[in-house]
Design a protein around this motif. Structure first.
Motif: not given
Lengths: 420, 177
Positions: A15-21, A25, A45, A47-48, B104, B108, B143, B147-148
């Motif tokens: 759903a959020t492929p950006i989390h795979f970076l 990266l 967010c 993590s960023w 993205c 990867v 997407n 979460d803040f």
């Protein structure tokens, strides 16, 4: 190519492929951003935020900007300061560069004389019974706050959670969750409230009888009355360390504690005393700026109570001055002559002054809600009297934001000057 | 064993099970695969465990193009060699229409397969998508869930108010009670 696509439909597309970076990266990507973008990314967010703040990206940006000089990597705190300063430098350069996009929009049904701006929000009012909250990008009215009292609003201020308005005898607080409170009750009303500022939880009201009345906005009680001046209090500023700086119609400026009854001292203009119309305080440099009815601007250091500079910047009344919170360079001044002036905060030197330009103003449809105009930078030898009055309606209030200034003119419209 | 003149083929399997057959020279554009091939495991199907078929297709397209350039540039007066400008234009065209989630995945994939050129294209595209955007726009685009807590977000904004000055997307959220 269709091969074994048996599982294709059931394959979970992330759903959020950006989390795979991974962090590495992401850092490669972040490394190509400027400091504005980087700070914004740190607000996307958790993590960023963690990746950016634990990386050396800000330090690298710092080193890049200081190319050539022998750079010692600064501490985190000074780095933050440095980035803020860099942003403020860009803000100042924009303000004096002379390239302005001037927009005006019809904001109220009667003339308004006050405006405030925080981040991307603008609140206008004063003279009207309604306050309006605007987006500074689209000039859309986001909310409206009407005063259920017989008197119009005189002064107001706002933050992210509330708007506080002052009418002649009472305060009105609109909270974000919708609860509105008006105080004090009938028997406690003050007479002739002229100006108001607040720092949670207290609001300070400057009154016509020379007193400052301090209200606790939660208990809604008047916690103290400080007698400050013989003349009426026309303007005041509060500091983060709970001092009140107030100016009077007779030209005196006093400094006192907000929560303890102690008059700290007096700031004296060296010129013949004339009414003080506006006060602005810079928490970072501890400078107090004041504008007076004879067109003088004054500046003192609040720590030493000593004057830093004093200049007559206008032939006539100065109504308002303002600067960005973290900016220690540019001070924006407006007054009866309708010229928007940018001063150097440290010296009072005039950096630039602007008026609207008629060439495009006249070609616009006067009935349009929003009008685009251009502004003109005046040269040093321009005689202001030669500039037609309609190009420079009196500026009753200025509010400064990043590379922009909002002005009111006691008219139904509000102007925004966007510098770039 | 006179296969040296014939083109050697390599088989790759995407994470969703699709098998792609490509020339070895194409596969070798990816440094990761080059290393594997040099260690001689060419007969087996190489599993590319983190790359889905549509992405792998795009990756292979890129590799094929690289092979075409390099093979022609080894001959003299190559008509296919590109100037810097042409390369840029080609890269832009290659990434045209790539949406954020494909991008993205491409990043990867090119990172995993170690294809520097493709990785750079992806990073450039990503940077151009982020530049000048406000947090909420970036979240919407990729997407990402905010979460803040409202307080945390407020603090970040207040610390660097100058960067958020013109943010028209920000609406103060009411704090959780």
């Amino acid at each position: 190519m269709e091969g074994k696509s048996r599982k294709r439909n059931s394959t979970t597309i992330p759903a959020t492929p950006i989390h795979f970076l991974g962090p590495e990266l992401l850092c490669t990507i972040f490394a190509s951003l400027n400091h504005f973008d980087l700070v914004r990314c740190s607000g996307v967010c958790k993590s960023w935020n963690k990746i950016i703040n634990s990386s050396n990206l800000f330090k690298e940006l710092y080193c890049k900007q200081r190319l050539g000089s022998n750079v010692s990597v600064p501490s985190e705190k000074s780095l933050k300061e440095y980035l803020t300063n860099l942003a403020m430098e860009q803000h100042k350069v924009a303000l004096v560069s002379g390239s302005v996009d001037l927009h005006q929009w019809n904001a109220h049904s009667v003339g308004v004389n006050q405006c405030r701006m925080k981040q991307s929000l603008i609140v206008t009012g004063g003279g009207d019974k309604v306050l309006r909250l605007w987006s500074s990008g689209s000039y859309n009215c986001l909310r409206e706050y009407s005063v259920p009292l017989p008197d119009p609003l005189i002064d107001f201020d706002f933050d992210e959670s509330k708007i506080v308005g002052l009418t002649e005898g009472r305060l009105c607080v609109w909270r974000h969750q919708g609860r509105r409170s008006i105080f004090p009750a009938k028997e406690g009303t003050f007479s002739r409230g002229l100006c108001m500022r607040y720092i949670d939880p207290e609001a300070a009201v400057g009154c016509g009888d020379g007193t400052v009345r301090v209200f606790d906005m939660y208990s809604q009680r008047c916690s103290r009355i400080i007698k400050k001046h013989s003349g009426s209090i026309t303007c005041l500023a509060l500091t983060d360390d709970h001092m009140i700086v107030s100016g009077s119609s007779l030209g005196s400026i006093t400094v006192a504690g907000l929560s303890f009854d102690q008059r700290v001292g007096c700031l004296r203009p060296s010129t013949a005393p004339t009414g003080i119309r506006t006060i602005s305080f810079n928490q970072n440099s501890y400078s107090v700026f004041a504008g007076s009815t004879n067109g003088y601007c004054h500046c003192w250091d609040l720590r030493t109570m000593k004057p830093l500079w004093e200049k007559r910047v206008s032939p006539n009344v100065i109504y308002s001055m303002h600067h960005m919170n973290s900016d220690q360079s540019a001070l924006v001044v407006g007054g009866i002559d309708g010229v928007l002036r940018i001063l150097n905060q440290k010296t009072g030197e005039l950096l630039a002054n602007y008026v609207a330009d008629k060439s495009t103003a006249s070609s616009n449809d006067p009935l349009a809600v929003t009008r685009r105009m251009t502004a003109r930078k005046l040269t040093e030898d321009t005689l202001i009297d030669m500039v037609p009055r309609q190009m420079r309606p009196s500026i009753t209030c200025v509010a400064v934001g990043m590379k922009k200034v909002v002005t009111t003119h006691n008219e139904k419209y509000v102007k925004i000057w966007k510098f770039d | 064993m006179s296969e040296s003149t014939e083109k050697k083929m390599v088989r790759l399997r995407s994470s969703d099970g699709e098998v792609f057959e490509v020339e070895e020279s194409v596969a070798k554009v990816a440094k990761t695969l080059q290393d594997m091939l040099e260690e001689d495991c060419a007969d087996a199907v190489i599993p590319i465990t983190c790359v889905r078929a549509p992405i792998l297709t795009k990756v292979i397209d890129y590799c094929k193009d690289q092979v075409m350039i390099s093979s022609s540039s080894s001959t003299t007066n190559n008509p296919n060699e590109r100037t810097e400008q042409e390369r840029k234009a080609w890269g832009q065209k290659f990434m045209e229409g790539v949406d954020s989630s494909t991008l993205c995945e491409l990043l990867v994939a090119s990172n995993f397969l170690n294809i520097e050129g493709l990785l750079n294209l992806g990073v450039d595209k990503m940077v151009s998508m982020i530049q000048g955007k406000y947090p909420q726009e970036i979240r919407d685009m990729f997407n990402v869930v905010n979460d803040f807590t409202p307080e945390e977000e407020e603090e970040i904004r207040n610390q660097n108010a100058w960067a958020f000055e013109r943010d028209p997307y920000y609406k103060k959220r009411s704090s959780s009670k």
